[in-house]
Write a protein that holds these residues in place. Structure first.
Motif, PDB file in Angstrom:
ATOM      1  N   PRO A   1      10.613   4.385 -13.039  1.00 57.10           N
ATOM      2  CA  PRO A   1      11.718   4.165 -13.963  1.00 57.10           C
ATOM      3  C   PRO A   1      11.585   4.999 -15.228  1.00 57.10           C
ATOM      4  O   PRO A   1      10.495   5.410 -15.606  1.00 57.10           O
ATOM      5  N   GLY A   2      12.712   5.216 -15.874  1.00 58.73           N
ATOM      6  CA  GLY A   2      12.717   5.900 -17.158  1.00 58.73           C
ATOM      7  C   GLY A   2      12.705   4.892 -18.288  1.00 58.73           C
ATOM      8  O   GLY A   2      12.438   3.717 -18.090  1.00 58.73           O
ATOM      9  N   GLY A   3      13.021   5.375 -19.472  1.00 60.98           N
ATOM     10  CA  GLY A   3      13.033   4.509 -20.633  1.00 60.98           C
ATOM     11  C   GLY A   3      11.698   4.524 -21.342  1.00 60.98           C
ATOM     12  O   GLY A   3      10.868   5.401 -21.120  1.00 60.98           O
ATOM     13  N   VAL A   4      11.484   3.557 -22.194  1.00 65.87           N
ATOM     14  CA  VAL A   4      10.255   3.495 -22.987  1.00 65.87           C
ATOM     15  C   VAL A   4       9.332   2.394 -22.474  1.00 65.87           C
ATOM     16  O   VAL A   4       8.192   2.647 -22.121  1.00 65.87           O
ATOM     17  N   ALA A   5       9.817   1.183 -22.404  1.00 63.60           N
ATOM     18  CA  ALA A   5       8.969   0.036 -22.107  1.00 63.60           C
ATOM     19  C   ALA A   5       8.430   0.035 -20.678  1.00 63.60           C
ATOM     20  O   ALA A   5       7.237  -0.214 -20.464  1.00 63.60           O
ATOM     21  N   ASP A   6       9.282   0.312 -19.691  1.00 65.99           N
ATOM     22  CA  ASP A   6       8.826   0.250 -18.300  1.00 65.99           C
ATOM     23  C   ASP A   6       7.729   1.266 -17.991  1.00 65.99           C
ATOM     24  O   ASP A   6       6.678   0.899 -17.444  1.00 65.99           O
ATOM     25  N   PRO A   7       7.900   2.554 -18.326  1.00 66.70           N
ATOM     26  CA  PRO A   7       6.827   3.506 -18.053  1.00 66.70           C
ATOM     27  C   PRO A   7       5.544   3.161 -18.815  1.00 66.70           C
ATOM     28  O   PRO A   7       4.451   3.313 -18.281  1.00 66.70           O
ATOM     29  N   ASP A   8       5.675   2.699 -20.056  1.00 61.26           N
ATOM     30  CA  ASP A   8       4.484   2.326 -20.812  1.00 61.26           C
ATOM     31  C   ASP A   8       3.750   1.166 -20.150  1.00 61.26           C
ATOM     32  O   ASP A   8       2.521   1.157 -20.070  1.00 61.26           O
ATOM     33  N   ALA A   9       4.499   0.200 -19.649  1.00 64.59           N
ATOM     34  CA  ALA A   9       3.874  -0.935 -18.962  1.00 64.59           C
ATOM     35  C   ALA A   9       3.165  -0.469 -17.697  1.00 64.59           C
ATOM     36  O   ALA A   9       2.062  -0.931 -17.381  1.00 64.59           O
ATOM     37  N   LEU A  10       3.774   0.443 -16.960  1.00 59.26           N
ATOM     38  CA  LEU A  10       3.144   0.956 -15.735  1.00 59.26           C
ATOM     39  C   LEU A  10       1.879   1.752 -16.043  1.00 59.26           C
ATOM     40  O   LEU A  10       0.875   1.626 -15.347  1.00 59.26           O
ATOM     41  N   ARG A  11       1.921   2.578 -17.086  1.00 55.51           N
ATOM     42  CA  ARG A  11       0.754   3.408 -17.431  1.00 55.51           C
ATOM     43  C   ARG A  11      -0.447   2.581 -17.852  1.00 55.51           C
ATOM     44  O   ARG A  11      -1.581   3.047 -17.757  1.00 55.51           O
ATOM     45  N   THR A  12      -0.219   1.372 -18.345  1.00 52.55           N
ATOM     46  CA  THR A  12      -1.328   0.529 -18.788  1.00 52.55           C
ATOM     47  C   THR A  12      -1.768  -0.472 -17.725  1.00 52.55           C
ATOM     48  O   THR A  12      -2.662  -1.278 -17.973  1.00 52.55           O
ATOM     49  N   ASN A  13      -1.166  -0.400 -16.548  1.00 55.24           N
ATOM     50  CA  ASN A  13      -1.511  -1.302 -15.450  1.00 55.24           C
ATOM     51  C   ASN A  13      -2.355  -0.518 -14.440  1.00 55.24           C
ATOM     52  O   ASN A  13      -1.836   0.345 -13.729  1.00 55.24           O
ATOM     53  N   PRO A  14      -3.674  -0.797 -14.366  1.00 50.69           N
ATOM     54  CA  PRO A  14      -4.537  -0.036 -13.462  1.00 50.69           C
ATOM     55  C   PRO A  14      -4.069  -0.041 -12.004  1.00 50.69           C
ATOM     56  O   PRO A  14      -4.188   0.966 -11.310  1.00 50.69           O
ATOM     57  N   LEU A  15      -3.517  -1.144 -11.542  1.00 54.35           N
ATOM     58  CA  LEU A  15      -3.022  -1.225 -10.170  1.00 54.35           C
ATOM     59  C   LEU A  15      -1.845  -0.267  -9.964  1.00 54.35           C
ATOM     60  O   LEU A  15      -1.768   0.431  -8.950  1.00 54.35           O
TER      61      LEU A  15
ATOM     62  N   THR B   1       0.853  -1.188   0.000  1.00 57.30           N
ATOM     63  CA  THR B   1       0.000   0.000   0.000  1.00 57.30           C
ATOM     64  C   THR B   1       0.887   1.236   0.000  1.00 57.30           C
ATOM     65  O   THR B   1       2.071   1.173   0.353  1.00 57.30           O
ATOM     66  N   VAL B   2       0.322   2.360  -0.363  1.00 49.69           N
ATOM     67  CA  VAL B   2       1.053   3.631  -0.361  1.00 49.69           C
ATOM     68  C   VAL B   2       1.594   3.915   1.033  1.00 49.69           C
ATOM     69  O   VAL B   2       2.705   4.426   1.193  1.00 49.69           O
ATOM     70  N   GLU B   3       0.840   3.554   2.049  1.00 46.68           N
ATOM     71  CA  GLU B   3       1.257   3.797   3.429  1.00 46.68           C
ATOM     72  C   GLU B   3       2.537   3.049   3.796  1.00 46.68           C
ATOM     73  O   GLU B   3       3.205   3.405   4.758  1.00 46.68           O
ATOM     74  N   SER B   4       2.877   2.035   3.028  1.00 46.18           N
ATOM     75  CA  SER B   4       4.086   1.252   3.288  1.00 46.18           C
ATOM     76  C   SER B   4       5.365   1.966   2.870  1.00 46.18           C
ATOM     77  O   SER B   4       6.460   1.497   3.177  1.00 46.18           O
ATOM     78  N   PHE B   5       5.228   3.100   2.152  1.00 45.87           N
ATOM     79  CA  PHE B   5       6.388   3.776   1.582  1.00 45.87           C
ATOM     80  C   PHE B   5       6.360   5.270   1.890  1.00 45.87           C
ATOM     81  O   PHE B   5       5.297   5.860   2.066  1.00 45.87           O
TER      82      PHE B   5
ATOM     83  N   VAL C   1      -1.223   2.462 -11.748  1.00 51.39           N
ATOM     84  CA  VAL C   1      -1.734   3.837 -11.852  1.00 51.39           C
ATOM     85  C   VAL C   1      -2.381   4.261 -10.537  1.00 51.39           C
ATOM     86  O   VAL C   1      -2.126   5.360 -10.034  1.00 51.39           O
ATOM     87  N   GLU C   2      -3.188   3.399  -9.956  1.00 49.98           N
ATOM     88  CA  GLU C   2      -3.842   3.712  -8.683  1.00 49.98           C
ATOM     89  C   GLU C   2      -2.815   3.867  -7.564  1.00 49.98           C
ATOM     90  O   GLU C   2      -2.914   4.756  -6.720  1.00 49.98           O
ATOM     91  N   PHE C   3      -1.814   3.002  -7.551  1.00 49.68           N
ATOM     92  CA  PHE C   3      -0.751   3.081  -6.548  1.00 49.68           C
ATOM     93  C   PHE C   3      -0.024   4.421  -6.664  1.00 49.68           C
ATOM     94  O   PHE C   3       0.192   5.115  -5.673  1.00 49.68           O
TER      95      PHE C   3
END
Length: 89
Positions: A27-41, A17-21, A43-45
């Motif tokens: 991360p930077g780059g192309v693939a990692d940010p794109d993967a994160l942006r398409t993952n609803p979990l 949870t957000v409270e844990s941190f 994005v919510e985190f």
């Protein structure tokens, strides 16, 4: 899409949870940010850090609020200095 390296996973997003941190670094780059942006979990985190006014740092992607960003790897010295200051280090 050459990988710069791999790192072992020590925590899984679904079990945290957000409270844990205190802060979040994206991360930077192309693939990692794109993967994160398409993952609803993911994005919510990430949204939770902004809603909690916790610092967020990211390479290559800019946004307002407590987000610390870097334009490119050559900026990493200034980026790291800024994120440590924002994170209270």
């Amino acid at each position: 899409m050459d990988k710069a390296g791999t790192h072992p996973v020590d925590q899984v997003l679904a079990s945290r949870t957000v409270e844990s941190f205190d802060a979040l670094v994206l991360p930077g780059g192309v693939a990692d940010p794109d993967a994160l942006r398409t993952n609803p979990l993911a994005v919510e985190f990430t949204r939770g850090f902004f809603e909690s006014a916790k610092p967020v740092a990211a390479i290559c992607h800019a946004a307002p609020a407590t987000l610390v960003t870097s334009r490119k790897p050559a900026d990493l010295d200034d980026f790291c200095t800024a994120l440590v200051k924002e994170f209270g280090g």
